[in-house]
Design a protein around this motif. Structure first.
Motif, PDB file in Angstrom:
ATOM      1  N   GLU A   1      93.538 -43.956  61.007  1.00  0.00           N
ATOM      2  CA  GLU A   1      92.095 -44.003  61.264  1.00  0.00           C
ATOM      3  C   GLU A   1      91.592 -42.661  61.777  1.00  0.00           C
ATOM      4  OE1 GLU A   1      89.569 -46.337  60.712  1.00  0.00           O
ATOM      5  OE2 GLU A   1      91.148 -47.179  59.466  1.00  0.00           O
ATOM      6  N   GLU A   2      92.348 -42.029  62.641  1.00  0.00           N
ATOM      7  CA  GLU A   2      91.963 -40.722  63.185  1.00  0.00           C
ATOM      8  C   GLU A   2      91.859 -39.677  62.063  1.00  0.00           C
ATOM      9  OE1 GLU A   2      94.132 -37.529  65.996  1.00  0.00           O
ATOM     10  OE2 GLU A   2      93.758 -39.487  66.946  1.00  0.00           O
ATOM     11  N   GLU A   3      92.825 -39.680  61.180  1.00  0.00           N
ATOM     12  CA  GLU A   3      92.801 -38.742  60.054  1.00  0.00           C
ATOM     13  C   GLU A   3      91.626 -39.034  59.123  1.00  0.00           C
ATOM     14  OE1 GLU A   3      97.602 -37.842  59.730  1.00  0.00           O
ATOM     15  OE2 GLU A   3      96.785 -39.674  58.833  1.00  0.00           O
ATOM     16  N   LEU A   4      91.292 -40.310  58.966  1.00  0.00           N
ATOM     17  CA  LEU A   4      90.149 -40.663  58.128  1.00  0.00           C
ATOM     18  C   LEU A   4      88.837 -40.144  58.710  1.00  0.00           C
ATOM     19  CD1 LEU A   4      91.100 -44.279  57.027  1.00  0.00           C
ATOM     20  CD2 LEU A   4      90.914 -42.264  55.563  1.00  0.00           C
ATOM     21  N   TYR A   5      88.718 -40.130  60.032  1.00  0.00           N
ATOM     22  CA  TYR A   5      87.520 -39.559  60.664  1.00  0.00           C
ATOM     23  C   TYR A   5      87.402 -38.073  60.329  1.00  0.00           C
ATOM     24  CZ  TYR A   5      86.469 -43.727  63.404  1.00  0.00           C
ATOM     25  OH  TYR A   5      86.119 -44.995  63.787  1.00  0.00           O
ATOM     26  N   ILE A   6      88.522 -37.375  60.343  1.00  0.00           N
ATOM     27  CA  ILE A   6      88.525 -35.947  60.014  1.00  0.00           C
ATOM     28  C   ILE A   6      88.097 -35.743  58.559  1.00  0.00           C
ATOM     29  CG2 ILE A   6      89.993 -33.899  59.732  1.00  0.00           C
ATOM     30  CD1 ILE A   6      91.680 -35.057  62.111  1.00  0.00           C
ATOM     31  N   VAL A   7      88.676 -36.539  57.655  1.00  0.00           N
ATOM     32  CA  VAL A   7      88.323 -36.447  56.234  1.00  0.00           C
ATOM     33  C   VAL A   7      86.834 -36.728  56.043  1.00  0.00           C
ATOM     34  CG1 VAL A   7      88.682 -37.484  53.956  1.00  0.00           C
ATOM     35  CG2 VAL A   7      90.641 -36.964  55.423  1.00  0.00           C
ATOM     36  N   LYS A   8      86.329 -37.730  56.724  1.00  0.00           N
ATOM     37  CA  LYS A   8      84.910 -38.081  56.630  1.00  0.00           C
ATOM     38  C   LYS A   8      84.042 -36.917  57.079  1.00  0.00           C
ATOM     39  CE  LYS A   8      81.274 -41.041  56.697  1.00  0.00           C
ATOM     40  NZ  LYS A   8      80.144 -40.173  56.849  1.00  0.00           N
ATOM     41  N   ASP A   9      84.398 -36.260  58.189  1.00  0.00           N
ATOM     42  CA  ASP A   9      83.642 -35.104  58.670  1.00  0.00           C
ATOM     43  C   ASP A   9      83.656 -33.966  57.653  1.00  0.00           C
ATOM     44  OD1 ASP A   9      83.015 -36.448  61.012  1.00  0.00           O
ATOM     45  OD2 ASP A   9      84.572 -35.453  62.212  1.00  0.00           O
ATOM     46  N   VAL A  10      84.808 -33.737  57.047  1.00  0.00           N
ATOM     47  CA  VAL A  10      84.920 -32.687  56.028  1.00  0.00           C
ATOM     48  C   VAL A  10      84.040 -33.016  54.824  1.00  0.00           C
ATOM     49  CG1 VAL A  10      86.488 -31.572  54.384  1.00  0.00           C
ATOM     50  CG2 VAL A  10      87.201 -31.916  56.761  1.00  0.00           C
ATOM     51  N   LEU A  11      84.086 -34.264  54.376  1.00  0.00           N
ATOM     52  CA  LEU A  11      83.263 -34.677  53.237  1.00  0.00           C
ATOM     53  C   LEU A  11      81.770 -34.563  53.557  1.00  0.00           C
ATOM     54  CD1 LEU A  11      85.299 -37.751  51.969  1.00  0.00           C
ATOM     55  CD2 LEU A  11      85.118 -35.495  50.894  1.00  0.00           C
ATOM     56  N   ASP A  12      81.398 -34.943  54.763  1.00  0.00           N
ATOM     57  CA  ASP A  12      79.993 -34.793  55.177  1.00  0.00           C
ATOM     58  C   ASP A  12      79.578 -33.326  55.128  1.00  0.00           C
ATOM     59  OD1 ASP A  12      79.655 -37.518  55.563  1.00  0.00           O
ATOM     60  OD2 ASP A  12      79.981 -37.413  57.745  1.00  0.00           O
ATOM     61  N   ALA A  13      80.437 -32.437  55.615  1.00  0.00           N
ATOM     62  CA  ALA A  13      80.132 -31.002  55.605  1.00  0.00           C
ATOM     63  C   ALA A  13      80.016 -30.478  54.173  1.00  0.00           C
ATOM     64  CB  ALA A  13      81.203 -30.236  56.375  1.00  0.00           C
ATOM     65  N   ILE A  14      80.892 -30.937  53.300  1.00  0.00           N
ATOM     66  CA  ILE A  14      80.818 -30.524  51.888  1.00  0.00           C
ATOM     67  C   ILE A  14      79.501 -30.993  51.284  1.00  0.00           C
ATOM     68  CG2 ILE A  14      81.789 -30.914  49.585  1.00  0.00           C
ATOM     69  CD1 ILE A  14      84.567 -31.016  50.965  1.00  0.00           C
ATOM     70  N   PHE A  15      79.129 -32.232  51.556  1.00  0.00           N
ATOM     71  CA  PHE A  15      77.890 -32.786  51.016  1.00  0.00           C
ATOM     72  C   PHE A  15      76.682 -32.007  51.514  1.00  0.00           C
ATOM     73  CE2 PHE A  15      74.273 -35.708  51.311  1.00  0.00           C
ATOM     74  CZ  PHE A  15      74.128 -36.026  49.974  1.00  0.00           C
ATOM     75  N   VAL A  16      76.622 -31.717  52.814  1.00  0.00           N
ATOM     76  CA  VAL A  16      75.492 -30.965  53.378  1.00  0.00           C
ATOM     77  C   VAL A  16      75.445 -29.573  52.769  1.00  0.00           C
ATOM     78  CG1 VAL A  16      74.636 -29.894  55.510  1.00  0.00           C
ATOM     79  CG2 VAL A  16      75.369 -32.288  55.515  1.00  0.00           C
ATOM     80  N   ASN A  17      76.585 -28.918  52.656  1.00  0.00           N
ATOM     81  CA  ASN A  17      76.651 -27.580  52.073  1.00  0.00           C
ATOM     82  C   ASN A  17      76.194 -27.596  50.620  1.00  0.00           C
ATOM     83  OD1 ASN A  17      77.327 -24.758  52.076  1.00  0.00           O
ATOM     84  ND2 ASN A  17      79.170 -25.291  50.923  1.00  0.00           N
ATOM     85  N   SER A  18      76.659 -28.583  49.868  1.00  0.00           N
ATOM     86  CA  SER A  18      76.283 -28.708  48.465  1.00  0.00           C
ATOM     87  C   SER A  18      74.781 -28.947  48.330  1.00  0.00           C
ATOM     88  CB  SER A  18      77.055 -29.850  47.820  1.00  0.00           C
ATOM     89  OG  SER A  18      76.634 -30.064  46.504  1.00  0.00           O
ATOM     90  N   LYS A  19      74.234 -29.811  49.175  1.00  0.00           N
ATOM     91  CA  LYS A  19      72.800 -30.121  49.152  1.00  0.00           C
ATOM     92  C   LYS A  19      71.978 -28.881  49.505  1.00  0.00           C
ATOM     93  CE  LYS A  19      69.641 -33.711  50.640  1.00  0.00           C
ATOM     94  NZ  LYS A  19      69.471 -34.926  51.431  1.00  0.00           N
ATOM     95  N   ASN A  20      72.439 -28.112  50.513  1.00  0.00           N
ATOM     96  CA  ASN A  20      71.734 -26.882  50.901  1.00  0.00           C
ATOM     97  C   ASN A  20      71.746 -25.864  49.772  1.00  0.00           C
ATOM     98  OD1 ASN A  20      71.081 -27.876  53.432  1.00  0.00           O
ATOM     99  ND2 ASN A  20      72.825 -26.906  54.456  1.00  0.00           N
ATOM    100  N   ASN A  21      72.892 -25.734  49.090  1.00  0.00           N
ATOM    101  CA  ASN A  21      72.978 -24.790  47.978  1.00  0.00           C
ATOM    102  C   ASN A  21      72.090 -25.215  46.816  1.00  0.00           C
ATOM    103  OD1 ASN A  21      74.742 -23.046  49.249  1.00  0.00           O
ATOM    104  ND2 ASN A  21      76.568 -24.028  48.407  1.00  0.00           N
ATOM    105  N   THR A  22      72.002 -26.508  46.581  1.00  0.00           N
ATOM    106  CA  THR A  22      71.132 -27.012  45.507  1.00  0.00           C
ATOM    107  C   THR A  22      69.675 -26.721  45.820  1.00  0.00           C
ATOM    108  OG1 THR A  22      72.700 -28.774  45.005  1.00  0.00           O
ATOM    109  CG2 THR A  22      70.455 -29.072  44.206  1.00  0.00           C
ATOM    110  N   ASN A  23      69.274 -26.910  47.077  1.00  0.00           N
ATOM    111  CA  ASN A  23      67.895 -26.663  47.477  1.00  0.00           C
ATOM    112  C   ASN A  23      67.558 -25.178  47.392  1.00  0.00           C
ATOM    113  OD1 ASN A  23      67.405 -29.366  47.954  1.00  0.00           O
ATOM    114  ND2 ASN A  23      67.915 -29.256  50.125  1.00  0.00           N
ATOM    115  N   LYS A  24      68.500 -24.297  47.706  1.00  0.00           N
ATOM    116  CA  LYS A  24      68.277 -22.854  47.635  1.00  0.00           C
ATOM    117  C   LYS A  24      68.085 -22.383  46.197  1.00  0.00           C
ATOM    118  CE  LYS A  24      70.873 -21.631  51.769  1.00  0.00           C
ATOM    119  NZ  LYS A  24      72.086 -20.968  52.262  1.00  0.00           N
ATOM    120  N   ASN A  25      68.760 -23.043  45.260  1.00  0.00           N
ATOM    121  CA  ASN A  25      68.714 -22.627  43.860  1.00  0.00           C
ATOM    122  C   ASN A  25      67.463 -23.133  43.162  1.00  0.00           C
ATOM    123  OD1 ASN A  25      71.133 -21.273  44.058  1.00  0.00           O
ATOM    124  ND2 ASN A  25      72.339 -23.072  43.499  1.00  0.00           N
TER     125      ASN A  25
END
Length: 122
Positions: A97-121
């Motif tokens: 469960e602890e490792e899944l929280y880390i994975v979830k945080d990483v995925l959230d960061a990827i999603f936010v980064n991807s969304k920010n890059n899409t908005n910039k373009n």
């Protein structure tokens, strides 16, 4: 029934099997030993598109966690899981469960980064 000129092309499945095997760091000899086939037979499946027996195909896709859905089902079917998605699911199933929280945080960061890059373009 398919006639001879409409024969199913097994090469893409063979390549998916090879990719999964290589990604898991397994040699043909290791896979052959595990599922009791000759490494040369696996070479022919992976590189020549040789159609294996149903039993061997089952053993390969089960061992290597390869999804066959995308090869047989329509691409428009949203419920089809790719091989990569099945492999990730398999990894996630083995995390704490602890490792899944880390994975979830990483995925959230990827999603936010991807969304920010899409908005910039735009």
């Amino acid at each position: 029934m398919l006639n001879e000129s409409e024969k199913f092309d097994f090469r893409p499945i063979g390549l998916a099997i090879k990719e999964a095997r290589v990604n898991q760091g397994l040699t043909r000899e290791q896979v052959g030993s595990i599922i009791k086939i000759a490494p040369r037979y696996l070479t022919n499946i992976e590189n020549q598109g040789q159609q294996p027996s149903l039993h061997v195909l089952y053993e390969l896709v089960t061992l290597l966690n390869v999804s066959l859905d995308s090869f047989f089902l329509s691409k428009s079917n949203d419920k089809v899981k790719s091989t990569k998605r099945r492999q990730i699911d398999n990894i996630l199933d083995n995390l704490t469960e602890e490792e899944l929280y880390i994975v979830k945080d990483v995925l959230d960061a990827i999603f936010v980064n991807s969304k920010n890059n899409t908005n910039k373009n735009h």
